[in-house]
Design a protein around this motif. Structure first.
Motif, short mmCIF file in Angstrom:
data_model
loop_
_atom_site.label_atom_id
_atom_site.label_comp_id
_atom_site.label_asym_id
_atom_site.label_seq_id
_atom_site.Cartn_x
_atom_site.Cartn_y
_atom_site.Cartn_z
N LYS A 50 0.84 -1.20 0.00
CA LYS A 50 0.00 0.00 0.00
C LYS A 50 0.88 1.25 0.00
O LYS A 50 1.91 1.31 0.68
N ARG A 51 0.44 2.27 -0.71
CA ARG A 51 1.08 3.58 -0.63
C ARG A 51 0.75 4.22 0.73
O ARG A 51 -0.28 3.88 1.35
N SER A 57 -6.17 7.35 -1.46
CA SER A 57 -5.89 7.16 -2.89
C SER A 57 -6.20 5.74 -3.38
O SER A 57 -6.52 5.54 -4.55
N GLN A 59 -3.99 3.57 -3.83
CA GLN A 59 -2.91 3.21 -4.76
C GLN A 59 -1.93 2.22 -4.14
O GLN A 59 -1.79 2.11 -2.92
N TRP A 60 -1.22 1.52 -5.06
CA TRP A 60 -0.27 0.48 -4.67
C TRP A 60 1.11 0.77 -5.24
O TRP A 60 1.23 1.27 -6.37
N PHE A 75 0.56 2.07 -9.04
CA PHE A 75 -0.61 1.66 -9.79
C PHE A 75 -1.89 1.98 -9.00
O PHE A 75 -1.90 1.94 -7.77
N ASP A 76 -2.95 2.28 -9.74
CA ASP A 76 -4.22 2.62 -9.11
C ASP A 76 -4.96 1.39 -8.59
O ASP A 76 -5.80 1.49 -7.70
N ALA A 77 -4.68 0.23 -9.18
CA ALA A 77 -5.36 -1.01 -8.76
C ALA A 77 -4.51 -2.21 -9.14
O ALA A 77 -3.65 -2.11 -10.04
N LYS A 296 -9.97 0.85 0.53
CA LYS A 296 -10.40 1.10 -0.85
C LYS A 296 -10.40 -0.23 -1.61
O LYS A 296 -9.46 -1.02 -1.49
N THR A 298 -9.37 -1.69 -4.25
CA THR A 298 -8.50 -1.61 -5.43
C THR A 298 -7.59 -2.83 -5.56
O THR A 298 -6.60 -2.79 -6.28
N PHE A 326 -13.20 -0.96 -9.68
CA PHE A 326 -12.04 -0.07 -9.66
C PHE A 326 -12.40 1.32 -10.19
O PHE A 326 -11.94 2.34 -9.68
N LYS A 327 -13.22 1.35 -11.24
CA LYS A 327 -13.57 2.62 -11.89
C LYS A 327 -14.71 3.34 -11.17
O LYS A 327 -15.09 4.44 -11.58
#
Length: 470
Positions: A50-51, A57, A59-60, A75-77, A296, A298, A326-327
């Motif tokens: 995880k970020r 976010s 994000q990863w 990456f977003d997912a 999240k 994701t 995801f979207k």
């Protein structure tokens, strides 16, 4: 049955494809949809974490390695598509004396070909699909093969009635409906009678104590032939090994040269850094896709299921759902509701199946596909079809539940889905006939007059079906 839903397998490919044909189909698919430019080959994923701002976010941070060099990207997912055949399960501690055995032993994952066992006496441990396939193949070169099983198995054959592939016969909406309509015991009675009509499982030493629907099926056309010819001998579980032999639980001893452990797989995700926990080959995922405890949604797991049917179309439908989540086009329920769904599925599985590490991610093909399709809004509406397109409705209800059914409506609808469904039976037959041009396959469509008659009655049946299973 294993095609992706918007790209039919070529009709000249065999119904049960060699692995080279499957690979050819994947390459055709990737080329058709221009996917190769998005794939980084020869690249390993070392870590997914995880970020720091994941809670907002989602994000990863992904660390990859290629040609000895590491690279980090955001990456977003993330889709984890490594499946459940990741770690070979080799239960050596369950077989006393194996450390003294002077012959060769290996897991089925390391098997390459039968030539290595020429003129050998070989024990294959495990009677799942890998074990039975290996016993049959090795018996073609070995002096003798012993197939060792703890609990036996019900053996289905690939070739069904009138020569049709068995999955096209069993994997239909009407078959599923009838199975749900009658008791599990009645369904088992019917199937076991059919299987014993082919060969009596008791006489062949294969009959298990559990019922046919309480274990993942073993599918093999050749095993009875190898047993009746003596090339394969069925034996109980192994009590212990000596330097040169195996001693079975019935007290018999056989000199052997090699052992093949067809004892399945376990799965793990070391690159995920404790984002998910695997306990006794189980992982808590909402509908076998989403971890319920992430801030999240994701992260999704694809293909981490053991289906009674093809895994490719299920994985595709999982992906279609995951990407919409995801979207932000689809929402997941609350964590409480997701965890309740997970527990309910575990309870159902525990009641139905023999306790085994292979029965922790089991799903029934049509019910699970429909469950995913409902999340997406792509489940075919039988009532509407019978009112508007009776010919198509008949094939959807009574024909094999091919993946095209999930492209008829909703997000990602494909204009070719109707034609693919209406011609699927002909393509099954054409794959068997090199002379198809001079002997065209019969259409599976019900004659027009019968369609009109049947459609009236089927509207009533569909209402019952929808009320029970929608």
């Amino acid at each position: 049955m294993m095609c992706f839903s918007d790209y039919p397998i070529p009709e000249d490919f065999p119904n049960y494809m060699h692995n080279s044909k499957i690979m050819e189909y994947f390459r055709m698919y990737a080329k058709h949809f221009d996917l190769l430019r998005h794939i980084r080959f020869r690249t390993s994923v070392c870590r997914v974490s995880k970020r720091p701002d994941f809670a907002s976010s989602g994000q990863w941070e992904v660390v990859t390695e290629s040609e000895g060099k590491q690279e980090t990207a955001v990456f977003d997912a993330v889709l984890v598509c490594s499946g459940h055949h990741t770690d070979a399960h080799l239960p050596l501690s369950s077989f006393p004396g194996i450390e003294k055995f002077k012959g060769r032993y290996l897991h089925s994952r390391d098997y390459k070909d039968a030539q290595a066992f020429t003129d050998k006496r070989v024990v294959v441990i495990g009677i799942g699909n890998s074990g039975s396939d290996l016993a049959v193949e090795i018996s073609q070169t070995a002096q003798q093969v012993f197939l060792s099983t703890r609990r036996g198995a019900w053996v289905l054959n690939r070739v069904g009635d009138q020569g049709y592939p068995i999955d096209t016969i069993l994997t239909t909406r009407m078959t599923t409906f009838l199975q749900e309509l009658v008791s599990s015991s009645m369904a088992c009675d019917y199937m076991e009678k059919k299987l014993n009509a082919r060969f009596d499982h008791s006489r062949y030493g294969l009959k298990p104590k559990h019922r046919v629907l309480h274990q993942h099926p073993t599918i093999n056309d050749d095993l009875p032939n190898r047993i009746i010819s003596g090339r394969v001998r069925v034996k109980p579980n192994i009590r212990e090994f000596t330097e040169t032999s195996a001693i079975f639980e019935d007290g018999t001893r056989e000199n052997i040269d090699a052992v093949v452990f067809a004892t399945g797989y376990s799965f793990s995700f070391p690159f995920l850094e404790s984002c998910v926990k695997v306990v006794e080959n189980q992982i808590s995922l909402y509908k076998y896709v989403f971890p319920p405890d992430l801030e999240k949604p994701t992260l999704a797991f694809i293909g981490l299921i053991q289906p009674l049917g093809a895994i490719m179309p299920i994985s595709e439908l999982q992906c279609r759902w995951a990407t919409r989540v995801f979207k932000g086009l689809n929402k997941l329920p609350s964590r409480h509701d997701m965890e309740a769904d997970i527990e309910q599925k575990k309870e159902v599985m525990a009641k139905r199946y023999v306790k085994s590490q292979r029965h922790t991610i089991q799903v029934d093909y049509i019910p699970y596909m429909d469950e995913l399709a409902c999340q997406l809004g792509v489940k075919p509406n039988l009532l509407t079809l019978f009112l508007t397109d009776p010919k198509l409705a008949m094939e959807v209800a009574f024909g094999p539940c091919t993946p095209y059914q999930y492209r008829l409506q909703g997000p990602g609808a494909w204009a070719g889905a109707r034609t693919a469904i209406l011609t699927q039976q002909q393509r099954v037959v054409r794959a068997l006939q090199s002379w198809a041009s001079s002997h065209p396959a019969r259409s599976s469509a019900v004659p027009h007059v019968l369609t009109v008659i049947f459609s009236i009655g089927m509207i009533v049946a569909t209402l019952l079906y929808v009320s029970l299973f929608s």
